[in-house]
Design a protein around this motif. Sequence first.
Motif, PDB file in Angstrom:
ATOM      1  N   GLY A 101      84.993 -32.137 -55.835  1.00 38.83           N
ATOM      2  CA  GLY A 101      85.919 -31.119 -55.384  1.00 38.83           C
ATOM      3  C   GLY A 101      87.351 -31.595 -55.480  1.00 38.83           C
ATOM      4  O   GLY A 101      87.628 -32.761 -55.784  1.00 38.83           O
ATOM      5  N   PRO A 102      88.309 -30.710 -55.186  1.00 34.08           N
ATOM      6  CA  PRO A 102      89.728 -31.055 -55.317  1.00 34.08           C
ATOM      7  C   PRO A 102      90.195 -32.071 -54.274  1.00 34.08           C
ATOM      8  O   PRO A 102      91.158 -32.790 -54.491  1.00 34.08           O
ATOM      9  N   ARG A 103      89.519 -32.157 -53.138  1.00 35.03           N
ATOM     10  CA  ARG A 103      89.931 -33.102 -52.089  1.00 35.03           C
ATOM     11  C   ARG A 103      89.512 -34.532 -52.402  1.00 35.03           C
ATOM     12  O   ARG A 103      90.008 -35.462 -51.793  1.00 35.03           O
ATOM     13  N   VAL A 104      88.582 -34.704 -53.340  1.00 38.18           N
ATOM     14  CA  VAL A 104      88.030 -36.034 -53.609  1.00 38.18           C
ATOM     15  C   VAL A 104      89.002 -36.831 -54.477  1.00 38.18           C
ATOM     16  O   VAL A 104      89.422 -36.377 -55.539  1.00 38.18           O
ATOM     17  N   VAL A 105      89.359 -37.993 -54.001  1.00 40.05           N
ATOM     18  CA  VAL A 105      90.235 -38.898 -54.734  1.00 40.05           C
ATOM     19  C   VAL A 105      89.400 -40.105 -55.140  1.00 40.05           C
ATOM     20  O   VAL A 105      88.702 -40.683 -54.316  1.00 40.05           O
ATOM     21  N   ARG A 106      89.487 -40.471 -56.403  1.00 38.92           N
ATOM     22  CA  ARG A 106      88.738 -41.623 -56.900  1.00 38.92           C
ATOM     23  C   ARG A 106      89.714 -42.758 -57.205  1.00 38.92           C
ATOM     24  O   ARG A 106      90.710 -42.572 -57.883  1.00 38.92           O
ATOM     25  N   HIS A 107      89.400 -43.923 -56.714  1.00 39.39           N
ATOM     26  CA  HIS A 107      90.192 -45.122 -56.979  1.00 39.39           C
ATOM     27  C   HIS A 107      89.440 -45.928 -58.030  1.00 39.39           C
ATOM     28  O   HIS A 107      88.488 -46.634 -57.717  1.00 39.39           O
ATOM     29  N   LEU A 108      89.863 -45.826 -59.271  1.00 35.03           N
ATOM     30  CA  LEU A 108      89.129 -46.453 -60.367  1.00 35.03           C
ATOM     31  C   LEU A 108      89.761 -47.750 -60.845  1.00 35.03           C
ATOM     32  O   LEU A 108      89.208 -48.413 -61.721  1.00 35.03           O
ATOM     33  N   SER A 109      90.913 -48.104 -60.307  1.00 36.84           N
ATOM     34  CA  SER A 109      91.537 -49.378 -60.670  1.00 36.84           C
ATOM     35  C   SER A 109      92.287 -49.912 -59.450  1.00 36.84           C
ATOM     36  O   SER A 109      92.575 -49.173 -58.506  1.00 36.84           O
ATOM     37  N   LEU A 110      92.595 -51.186 -59.503  1.00 40.29           N
ATOM     38  CA  LEU A 110      93.336 -51.795 -58.398  1.00 40.29           C
ATOM     39  C   LEU A 110      94.746 -51.211 -58.348  1.00 40.29           C
ATOM     40  O   LEU A 110      95.377 -50.993 -59.394  1.00 40.29           O
ATOM     41  N   PRO A 111      95.279 -50.967 -57.175  1.00 41.99           N
ATOM     42  CA  PRO A 111      96.647 -50.466 -57.079  1.00 41.99           C
ATOM     43  C   PRO A 111      97.636 -51.558 -57.476  1.00 41.99           C
ATOM     44  O   PRO A 111      97.356 -52.742 -57.311  1.00 41.99           O
TER      45      PRO A 111
END
Length: 192
Positions: A101-111
Amino acid sequence: MSLVQRAQQSRAGLQNAAKGLLTLSGVKTILFYYVLSRYFLKAYRHVIATGMKQSVTDTWKWATLNVILLSIRFVPSARRKVELEMARVRSDIRAKLIPQGPRVVRHLSLPPDGKSVDWIVGEMQRMDDESEKTDAWKDGKVSGAIYHGGDDVQAVIMAAMERYCVSNPLHPDVFPAVRKMEAEVVAMCLRM
């Protein structure tokens, strides 16, 4: 015919038989009889262990199951039906396990920069909120997956985690308390 001639004749026969076995056809024959003898021995042991009636019943069930599995594999309509059902099940599993959904945020790399503790705790809370929240595990409604002993047990677990979260039981010289606790738990289990 003399005894020497008979010995020469039988030696020639054995040599011809050995040559025949070393050909591809001979190797296939040996392999065939080996496999046949293995299945015969397996069947014999099954009959001895379970009796003739049960062996016939088991053989019938095995043959029926294999015919059904072959029909599923080679009959196009059955194969399509199984593939459709498998696709539906995969889709259901993905929908239940992967938040979308639009609320889901995926962290796919280190910040690029480090994050604060408050930000990390907030992200964990947001991830919990993304999926369907259920507290059924606290009521013992999740079979075999969670062993919740209550809030007091959870407090003890959290205190142990806070104290020993970076310990390594492979270094008992550095973390002797962890080795001692591990030995005590094993001793308790042995006396159950």
